[in-house]
Design a protein around this motif. Sequence first.
Motif, PDB file in Angstrom:
ATOM      1  N   ASP A  55       0.823  -1.212   0.000  1.00 27.32           N
ATOM      2  CA  ASP A  55       0.000   0.000   0.000  1.00 27.32           C
ATOM      3  C   ASP A  55       0.852   1.254   0.000  1.00 27.32           C
ATOM      4  OD1 ASP A  55      -2.223  -1.468  -0.049  1.00 27.32           O
ATOM      5  OD2 ASP A  55      -2.785  -1.199   2.051  1.00 27.32           O
ATOM      6  N   SER A  56       1.921   1.245   0.827  1.00 28.23           N
ATOM      7  CA  SER A  56       2.719   2.463   0.946  1.00 28.23           C
ATOM      8  C   SER A  56       3.459   2.743  -0.358  1.00 28.23           C
ATOM      9  CB  SER A  56       3.696   2.339   2.101  1.00 28.23           C
ATOM     10  OG  SER A  56       4.712   1.435   1.754  1.00 28.23           O
ATOM     11  N   ARG A  57       3.673   1.731  -1.181  1.00 26.36           N
ATOM     12  CA  ARG A  57       4.288   1.980  -2.494  1.00 26.36           C
ATOM     13  C   ARG A  57       3.247   2.065  -3.600  1.00 26.36           C
ATOM     14  NH1 ARG A  57       9.024  -2.496  -2.338  1.00 26.36           N
ATOM     15  NH2 ARG A  57      10.052  -1.779  -0.427  1.00 26.36           N
ATOM     16  N   LEU A  58       1.977   2.109  -3.209  1.00 28.94           N
ATOM     17  CA  LEU A  58       0.872   2.193  -4.166  1.00 28.94           C
ATOM     18  C   LEU A  58       0.862   1.034  -5.148  1.00 28.94           C
ATOM     19  CD1 LEU A  58       1.023   5.990  -4.996  1.00 28.94           C
ATOM     20  CD2 LEU A  58      -0.448   4.875  -3.353  1.00 28.94           C
ATOM     21  N   ARG A 110     -10.289  18.850   4.065  1.00 27.61           N
ATOM     22  CA  ARG A 110      -9.415  17.853   3.422  1.00 27.61           C
ATOM     23  C   ARG A 110      -8.318  18.533   2.627  1.00 27.61           C
ATOM     24  NH1 ARG A 110     -11.377  12.955   0.692  1.00 27.61           N
ATOM     25  NH2 ARG A 110     -12.350  14.326  -0.824  1.00 27.61           N
ATOM     26  N   ALA A 111      -8.654  19.661   2.005  1.00 26.52           N
ATOM     27  CA  ALA A 111      -7.650  20.389   1.233  1.00 26.52           C
ATOM     28  C   ALA A 111      -6.566  20.965   2.128  1.00 26.52           C
ATOM     29  CB  ALA A 111      -8.300  21.505   0.425  1.00 26.52           C
ATOM     30  N   LEU A 112      -6.875  21.104   3.431  1.00 26.17           N
ATOM     31  CA  LEU A 112      -5.846  21.578   4.359  1.00 26.17           C
ATOM     32  C   LEU A 112      -4.984  20.437   4.877  1.00 26.17           C
ATOM     33  CD1 LEU A 112      -7.655  24.189   6.604  1.00 26.17           C
ATOM     34  CD2 LEU A 112      -5.720  24.586   5.122  1.00 26.17           C
ATOM     35  N   GLY A 113      -5.267  19.224   4.439  1.00 26.96           N
ATOM     36  CA  GLY A 113      -4.456  18.094   4.873  1.00 26.96           C
ATOM     37  C   GLY A 113      -4.826  17.572   6.244  1.00 26.96           C
ATOM     38  N   ILE A 114      -6.084  17.794   6.671  1.00 30.66           N
ATOM     39  CA  ILE A 114      -6.527  17.300   7.964  1.00 30.66           C
ATOM     40  C   ILE A 114      -6.901  15.825   7.826  1.00 30.66           C
ATOM     41  CG2 ILE A 114      -8.318  17.578   9.712  1.00 30.66           C
ATOM     42  CD1 ILE A 114      -8.276  20.582   8.962  1.00 30.66           C
ATOM     43  N   ARG A 139      -9.761  13.213  12.299  1.00 33.01           N
ATOM     44  CA  ARG A 139     -10.004  14.561  12.794  1.00 33.01           C
ATOM     45  C   ARG A 139     -11.210  15.186  12.087  1.00 33.01           C
ATOM     46  NH1 ARG A 139      -7.117  17.968  16.037  1.00 33.01           N
ATOM     47  NH2 ARG A 139      -7.383  20.154  15.482  1.00 33.01           N
ATOM     48  N   LEU A 166      -4.601  18.076  -5.996  1.00 39.77           N
ATOM     49  CA  LEU A 166      -4.602  17.906  -4.547  1.00 39.77           C
ATOM     50  C   LEU A 166      -4.905  16.471  -4.118  1.00 39.77           C
ATOM     51  CD1 LEU A 166      -6.403  21.150  -3.495  1.00 39.77           C
ATOM     52  CD2 LEU A 166      -4.170  20.448  -2.699  1.00 39.77           C
ATOM     53  N   LEU A 204      -7.799  15.054  -4.305  1.00 39.18           N
ATOM     54  CA  LEU A 204      -9.075  15.081  -3.592  1.00 39.18           C
ATOM     55  C   LEU A 204     -10.234  14.555  -4.428  1.00 39.18           C
ATOM     56  CD1 LEU A 204      -8.942  18.485  -1.698  1.00 39.18           C
ATOM     57  CD2 LEU A 204      -8.701  16.210  -0.770  1.00 39.18           C
ATOM     58  N   LYS A 221     -12.900  12.110  -5.791  1.00 38.52           N
ATOM     59  CA  LYS A 221     -13.528  10.920  -5.235  1.00 38.52           C
ATOM     60  C   LYS A 221     -13.385   9.775  -6.229  1.00 38.52           C
ATOM     61  CE  LYS A 221     -16.817  12.143  -1.889  1.00 38.52           C
ATOM     62  NZ  LYS A 221     -17.963  13.010  -1.862  1.00 38.52           N
ATOM     63  N   LEU A 268       2.791   9.384  -4.796  1.00 32.76           N
ATOM     64  CA  LEU A 268       2.970   9.619  -3.364  1.00 32.76           C
ATOM     65  C   LEU A 268       1.934   8.823  -2.578  1.00 32.76           C
ATOM     66  CD1 LEU A 268       3.567  13.408  -2.632  1.00 32.76           C
ATOM     67  CD2 LEU A 268       5.197  11.550  -2.610  1.00 32.76           C
ATOM     68  N   PRO A 269       2.368   8.146  -1.484  1.00 34.91           N
ATOM     69  CA  PRO A 269       1.393   7.479  -0.619  1.00 34.91           C
ATOM     70  C   PRO A 269       0.463   8.508   0.027  1.00 34.91           C
ATOM     71  CG  PRO A 269       3.626   6.794  -0.100  1.00 34.91           C
ATOM     72  CD  PRO A 269       3.741   7.907  -1.068  1.00 34.91           C
ATOM     73  N   ALA A 270      -0.707   8.010   0.429  1.00 31.18           N
ATOM     74  CA  ALA A 270      -1.752   8.918   0.925  1.00 31.18           C
ATOM     75  C   ALA A 270      -1.256   9.795   2.069  1.00 31.18           C
ATOM     76  CB  ALA A 270      -2.961   8.100   1.375  1.00 31.18           C
ATOM     77  N   ARG A 329      -1.153  13.851   2.152  1.00 31.88           N
ATOM     78  CA  ARG A 329      -1.875  14.655   3.120  1.00 31.88           C
ATOM     79  C   ARG A 329      -0.975  15.717   3.736  1.00 31.88           C
ATOM     80  NH1 ARG A 329      -3.844  11.008   7.147  1.00 31.88           N
ATOM     81  NH2 ARG A 329      -2.404  11.960   8.604  1.00 31.88           N
ATOM     82  N   ARG A 378      -0.789  18.585   1.306  1.00 38.51           N
ATOM     83  CA  ARG A 378      -1.972  19.439   1.240  1.00 38.51           C
ATOM     84  C   ARG A 378      -1.969  20.399   2.411  1.00 38.51           C
ATOM     85  NH1 ARG A 378      -5.151  14.733  -0.490  1.00 38.51           N
ATOM     86  NH2 ARG A 378      -5.736  14.235   1.626  1.00 38.51           N
ATOM     87  N   GLY A 379      -2.244  21.636   2.144  1.00 37.01           N
ATOM     88  CA  GLY A 379      -2.286  22.603   3.229  1.00 37.01           C
ATOM     89  C   GLY A 379      -0.914  23.149   3.541  1.00 37.01           C
ATOM     90  N   MET A 423      -5.640  25.341  -1.017  1.00 38.35           N
ATOM     91  CA  MET A 423      -6.715  25.627  -1.951  1.00 38.35           C
ATOM     92  C   MET A 423      -7.720  26.587  -1.318  1.00 38.35           C
ATOM     93  SD  MET A 423      -8.686  23.037  -4.393  1.00 38.35           S
ATOM     94  CE  MET A 423     -10.060  23.513  -5.407  1.00 38.35           C
ATOM     95  N   VAL A 448      -2.238  21.786  12.323  1.00 35.99           N
ATOM     96  CA  VAL A 448      -2.215  20.496  11.648  1.00 35.99           C
ATOM     97  C   VAL A 448      -0.818  20.171  11.132  1.00 35.99           C
ATOM     98  CG1 VAL A 448      -2.958  19.343   9.531  1.00 35.99           C
ATOM     99  CG2 VAL A 448      -4.628  20.350  11.035  1.00 35.99           C
ATOM    100  N   HIS A 449      -0.129  21.166  10.617  1.00 31.78           N
ATOM    101  CA  HIS A 449       1.145  20.865   9.979  1.00 31.78           C
ATOM    102  C   HIS A 449       2.356  21.319  10.770  1.00 31.78           C
ATOM    103  CE1 HIS A 449      -0.576  19.288   6.352  1.00 31.78           C
ATOM    104  NE2 HIS A 449      -1.384  20.323   6.265  1.00 31.78           N
TER     105      HIS A 449
END
Lengths: 388, 336
Positions: free
Chosen positions: A196-199, A283-287, A291, B61, B63, B65, B86-88, B92, B95-96, B101, B126-127
């Motif tokens: 998974d980590s290497r997709l 989600r766009a903020l990377g949360i 959370r 990004l 994002l 679906k 890149l892994p998820a 993440r 992003r941000g 965005m 968060v970061h």
Amino acid sequence: MSTESKPMHFIGAGETFMPPSYSPWAQTWHLLLKNRMALAGLLIFLIFFIVAIIGLIVTGGVDPILDPARVRLQEKLRPPLSLPKTDTLRKEELPALGIYLLGTDDLGRDVFVRMLQGAWVSLTVGFVAVGIAVGIGILLGGLSGYYGRLSIRLYHILFWSLVVTVAGFTFHQRFWAAALLLTVTITAVAWKRRLDSRLLPLPGPLRWLAMPTLQVDTLIMRAVDIMLCFPSFFLILTVVALLPPSIYNIMVIIGLTSWMGTTRFVRAEFLSLRELDFVAAARALGISDARIIFRHIMPNAIAPVLVSATLGIASAMLTEAGLSFLGFGVPPPHATWGNILSDGKAYIFDAPWLTFIPGVVILIVVLAFNLFGEGMRDIFNPKLRERN
Amino acid sequence: MNPEPHSDLLLSVKNLKVHFQGVGPVAKAVNGVDFKVRRRQTVCIVGESGCGKTVTALAILGLLKQPPAVIAGGEIFFDGLSLFDLPASQMRNLRGKRIAMVFQEPMTSLNPVFTIGDQVGEAVLVHEEVSDDQARRRTIQLLYDVGIVEPEKRLNDYPHQLSGGQRQRVMIAMALACEPDLIIADEPTTALDVTVQAQILRLLKRLKQDKEMAIQYITHDLGVVAAIADHVYVMYAGVVVEQGSADAIFSKARHPYTMALLDSLPTKEKRGQRLYSIPGSVPHPAYRPLGCPFHPRCRYCEPSCEKAFPDFFDYGKGHEARCPVLYKSGVGEKDR
């Protein structure tokens, strides 16, 4: 910041003239104060809460101040507000209040004291059962609403059956077999995570393991449907008949049979909330997902859940009273409102207060909870609010 | 080719294809898009609704679906990183922190139950490993930077107490929280009225200079493009049909679609005349015409346009357009 750009963002008339902050909770409180019925419900609930706690203190322990189990056979079936006959009673048998406020039952026990003891039972049954139900409901509803589209794949099922088998081997003390299977499981999981980590997908010959079976949403919602098919009172009766009678079993069973409504509620809220822009923005903020679920979606979804929980407390109390009435509830000599009512029914013509008092108290408390719950629902739902 | 990290090239999207598989034929929302964003550059992506602008941004990004979206091909490199590989978890973190965005709809992009101080503060927390107190001071600074008056007092406001323009400022503050290299602004001024729109555009321009960010600005409004763009990509039906510097696009557009867009812009000279509108509508992404996607609506259409999908024709200085007809004939060259 450059100096010439400074005046720019002080343009915008009216931006300085803003009303003071009101949090959503402050607004809720304000609206609650206007809704008389809900406020009355809340007041009765608070009184009931205090009485239940006082009841626990004065009737609990080895040598309680007011003993709900004190039998005075010569004083049986005395009406409310009657005074004890001091000449026939021994000193320790005298009621501590000096009066039978709500009369005595067929064994001469003080009904007022028994009602006090029963209040705590009703309160804890209501809150613990609903706590369990809401906990399960939020968890399953949240999973179903947020991750519902994900499929359960064959290797998920395989993984869980391995875990169950390991538990089984451990339970039967076959530690070697358990250790072997555990190693296999951990290796497989570690390998999958590396892929998974290497997709990377699973290698060709093993691809069938990734076959989707059910969607998470399908699994959870069909489980809800199945649970709703059971007439839950009879399910509870059956389980209670099998388990040793205890107040904790009653709480857990009522909790485990009443989570379906909350699950549906939470799922529906999540389904609509997760599509909203602020979730996309989060989600766009990377949360992280966790959370987003617990900090961003849950607070928005919680209001209707709390309302249904309030109504659920009332119905859990009723269920407990019903079970105790049928003799399946909390075992005697511990008093609950249900078994006071049940004990009193044999004397309904000679001593009507034995049935009347617990009945009316149950009615008032349940009504108070319902009024409060419905008031809160009106407050949280602006469409209903406009009607009044 | 994987570009070097820390080069001038910040983002490069190569032949990106995003398809949506619903019932019926596959909708090819983005059908081979290439574009580049350099550091400290404002790049505008222009196009009508439904031409794939937002989908491209969401793909960058990560994002989208999936399903229903499928990344059917292409690559995205951000500062030397291949985003699709890149892994998820790393995605993440990106992003941000490095790509932020700003969304179109400021009225619904803030969580109604938290104060704006909480939300901007969260974007910081968060970061970055900072204390709550530091985060609070950063939040106040950010709100000040985006032009919120008296940020100390506004910290405890809930989104419903703010006007649309103020909310968009808060959204921009959240995007700025970790000083990203790239801000993707998806029509951030569409929902705002014109005076507020001008304020937000000035704000973005100033922030870009102060913080040395690149901005990828998605819009359908050519007026906005004229105000801020360094480089413009015009998208139509999931492909880039013309690209070039803002000057080149506005003064000598070489694609009929761009020309038509410019013609349908109200100007002082056209006062009193009936405004031009492009005949027809954007083709459905699942039923695109063969050949040049614009040919059914094009006033320069030739029979050859119905057959082959056109390549880019180079007009120098990075100005390219996908129209062989205009390239050969030179029509319109003198009009503008």
